[in-house]
Design a protein around this motif. Structure first.
Motif, PDB file in Angstrom:
ATOM      1  N   GLY A  13     -34.618   8.622  41.670  1.00 21.64           N
ATOM      2  CA  GLY A  13     -35.302   7.403  42.089  1.00 21.64           C
ATOM      3  C   GLY A  13     -34.521   6.124  41.871  1.00 21.64           C
ATOM      4  O   GLY A  13     -35.114   5.058  41.667  1.00 21.64           O
ATOM      5  N   VAL A  14     -33.197   6.189  41.920  1.00 23.80           N
ATOM      6  CA  VAL A  14     -32.348   5.008  41.708  1.00 23.80           C
ATOM      7  C   VAL A  14     -31.580   4.739  43.005  1.00 23.80           C
ATOM      8  O   VAL A  14     -30.863   5.613  43.496  1.00 23.80           O
ATOM      9  N   ASP A  15     -31.736   3.513  43.547  1.00 23.48           N
ATOM     10  CA  ASP A  15     -31.061   3.190  44.807  1.00 23.48           C
ATOM     11  C   ASP A  15     -29.616   2.771  44.571  1.00 23.48           C
ATOM     12  O   ASP A  15     -29.137   2.730  43.435  1.00 23.48           O
ATOM     13  N   SER A  56     -16.142   4.571  31.008  1.00 20.25           N
ATOM     14  CA  SER A  56     -16.363   4.766  32.445  1.00 20.25           C
ATOM     15  C   SER A  56     -17.327   5.908  32.739  1.00 20.25           C
ATOM     16  O   SER A  56     -17.449   6.345  33.888  1.00 20.25           O
ATOM     17  N   LEU A  57     -18.043   6.383  31.722  1.00 20.23           N
ATOM     18  CA  LEU A  57     -18.913   7.549  31.870  1.00 20.23           C
ATOM     19  C   LEU A  57     -19.922   7.391  33.010  1.00 20.23           C
ATOM     20  O   LEU A  57     -20.142   8.316  33.803  1.00 20.23           O
ATOM     21  N   TRP A  58     -20.513   6.188  33.128  1.00 18.95           N
ATOM     22  CA  TRP A  58     -21.564   6.025  34.131  1.00 18.95           C
ATOM     23  C   TRP A  58     -21.025   5.855  35.540  1.00 18.95           C
ATOM     24  O   TRP A  58     -21.782   5.899  36.508  1.00 18.95           O
ATOM     25  N   PHE A  96     -24.097  12.064  39.909  1.00 19.45           N
ATOM     26  CA  PHE A  96     -25.019  13.178  39.679  1.00 19.45           C
ATOM     27  C   PHE A  96     -26.475  12.800  39.973  1.00 19.45           C
ATOM     28  O   PHE A  96     -27.350  13.656  39.952  1.00 19.45           O
ATOM     29  N   MET A  97     -26.712  11.510  40.204  1.00 23.05           N
ATOM     30  CA  MET A  97     -28.088  11.025  40.339  1.00 23.05           C
ATOM     31  C   MET A  97     -28.521  11.073  41.799  1.00 23.05           C
ATOM     32  O   MET A  97     -28.310  10.136  42.568  1.00 23.05           O
ATOM     33  N   HIS A 122     -31.565  13.214  33.016  1.00 25.60           N
ATOM     34  CA  HIS A 122     -32.396  14.135  33.786  1.00 25.60           C
ATOM     35  C   HIS A 122     -33.401  13.321  34.601  1.00 25.60           C
ATOM     36  O   HIS A 122     -33.744  12.186  34.224  1.00 25.60           O
ATOM     37  N   PRO A 123     -33.889  13.867  35.712  1.00 28.30           N
ATOM     38  CA  PRO A 123     -34.890  13.147  36.512  1.00 28.30           C
ATOM     39  C   PRO A 123     -36.138  12.863  35.679  1.00 28.30           C
ATOM     40  O   PRO A 123     -36.531  13.651  34.814  1.00 28.30           O
ATOM     41  N   GLY A 124     -36.755  11.719  35.930  1.00 23.26           N
ATOM     42  CA  GLY A 124     -37.954  11.328  35.197  1.00 23.26           C
ATOM     43  C   GLY A 124     -37.686  10.317  34.112  1.00 23.26           C
ATOM     44  O   GLY A 124     -38.623   9.667  33.623  1.00 23.26           O
TER      45      GLY A 124
END
Length: 461
Positions: free
Chosen positions: A66-68, A52-54, A60-61, A122-124
């Motif tokens: 850039g994820v909708d 269930s980590l994600w 945190f995103m 991380h972003p990117g």
């Protein structure tokens, strides 16, 4: 003693195991089974956390990733699909390699997705990379299948509901505990530090593997039996129970992965606000699973499962009403009720599986240890298939939410579809396992009567 047996003895192999023999059980069986159960729960607990980590990584995103919303629901859905698929080979790995040996291996495999997430979070990072790493966490879902198959072999039939419920419930607690860790990280360090969560679970995974190696055992009487797998796959009750398990476990794991995102998207909660609420449902649902198994031991699995589905339908109706009215308190109350009921239904549905095959053994004229051995053989194989199909319910729930938010901006259409599904589960449970026929015993009766765990006395598959 054969050469193979002598070779196994050095690897913590138990050559004789007969839990239905009361003298054996009281003398050595109970103590050994309890020890293996404790460390099985630890390993499965960590497995569920990684699986269930994600569900918490997406909290945190922020916009910089850039994820909708639809993309986040898909990231939460991918591990469910992979976890469902790997449950089948994990089930048979217990007999092939030994319960203790495979628990060690499966725990160490959890390090791969955890370390990978630490590198990419991380972003990117590209969305495709996030999807690939999320897929790796699916191996945590396989731990449940191997753990349940292993513990099923340790306990006598009269205690399976409680033992399997405790094993699964302790494992399921990995979801709310992970969410509490995420809440602690977000509340103290902020939403920019997801790696702190992984700093907790990477060493905990190593602890689980070491404890499994030191304190668990392998059961030599458990053999890889492809015939049992084929027989279970041909049995109509395997697929009926798979359908019902979609409704119980599929709901629990699907809602666990989606709850935080639904709160953010439906009610505009911040990551901290969402994280402060999401752990409650999975926590209570996990604690309800052993209770559901114990109730099934006393009252019959089919009866408890039917009551559960009827109540889940009522709770879903409350959630739909709350979403339409925009009432967050009512929404939370209904959603938490779904977790509790799904957890209890998990315990009662899984209790039905060994009872179904034990009843079939009795109908075939087997008695005593012969009937118990037949039940263990078939139920162990069936559990892997049922667990795999049931986990796909979690995938369906996340995809339903994704589509609902994409098309309407609300999760309400998804809940309406879940309500229809619970009605279908209720109808199937009653029609197959509880409907009385003239001159035939009803299923779901208390222990000692035909149909104890949900198999009609007349059923032959």
């Amino acid at each position: 003693m054969t050469a193979a047996a002598r070779a196994r003895r050095g690897g913590r192999w138990i050559e004789r195991w007969d839990p239905e023999d009361e003298e054996f059980w009281q003398r050595t069986g109970r103590r050994t089974a309890t020890r293996n159960l404790v460390f099985s729960i630890l390993s499965e607990h960590v497995g569920f956390s990684v699986w269930s980590l994600w569900s918490v990584m997406v909290l945190f995103m922020g916009p910089e990733y850039g994820v909708d919303v639809a993309g986040k629901f898909f990231l939460a859905a991918v591990p469910t699909l992979v976890g469902a698929v790997v449950r089948v080979p994990y089930t048979f790995a217990v007999a092939r390699f030994g319960g203790r040996n495979w628990t060690v291996v499966s725990a160490l495999l959890l390090l791969v997705p955890s370390v990978a997430a630490a590198f990419v979070m991380h972003p990117g990072t590209s969305y495709a990379t996030f999807v690939a790493v999320a897929a790796l966490t699916g191996v945590g879902g396989g731990n449940f299948a191997s753990s349940m198959t292993n513990i099923n072999s340790y306990y006598p039939l009269r205690l399976k509901g409680w033992a399997l419920g405790l094993n699964a419930g302790g494992g399921n607690l990995g979801v709310p505990v992970l969410q509490l860790v995420a809440l602690l990280v977000i509340g103290t360090a902020g939403a920019a530090h997801p790696r702190y969560v992984l700093a907790v679970y990477i060493p905990l995974t190593v602890v689980a593997a070491v404890c499994s190696a030191l304190f668990m055992d392998n059961l030599a009487p458990v053999r890889n039996d492809t015939g049992a797998a084929r027989e279970a796959a041909k049995d109509r009750h395997t697929w009926i129970m798979s359908f019902l398990y979609i409704g119980t476990f599929g709901s629990f794991i699907g809602y666990s992965f989606a709850f935080g995102l639904v709160l953010q998207s439906q009610f505009g909660r911040t990551p901290l606000q969402a994280a402060s609420l999401t752990f409650v449902g999975p926590l209570l649902g996990s604690l309800a699973r052993p209770a559901g198994g114990r109730l099934a031991d006393r009252l019959g699995g089919a009866r408890v499962t039917l009551w559960t589905f009827l109540a889940m339908g009522a709770a879903t109706g409350a959630v739909v009403g709350a979403a339409v009215a925009g009432s967050l308190p009512l929404f939370l109350a209904g959603f938490v009720a779904l977790f509790v009921l799904g957890g209890a239904g998990n315990g009662s549905a899984y209790r039905m599986i060994p009872g179904i095959h034990h009843d079939r053994a009795l109908a075939m004229g087997l008695r005593g240890e012969a009937a118990a051995a037949y039940g263990r053989r078939l139920s162990g194989a069936a559990m892997g298939l049922i667990g795999a199909v049931g986990a796909l319910g979690g995938l369906g729930i996340n995809l339903a939410f994704r589509q609902a938010f994409l098309t309407t901006g609300s999760g309400t259409p998804a809940f309406v579809s879940f309500l229809v599904f619970y009605a279908a589960c209720s109808a199937v449970t009653w029609a197959v396992y509880l409907r009385r026929r003239p001159g035939r015993a009803a299923a779901g009766a208390p222990a000692g009567r035909a149909g104890d765990a949900g198999l009609p006395a007349h059923a032959r598959g």
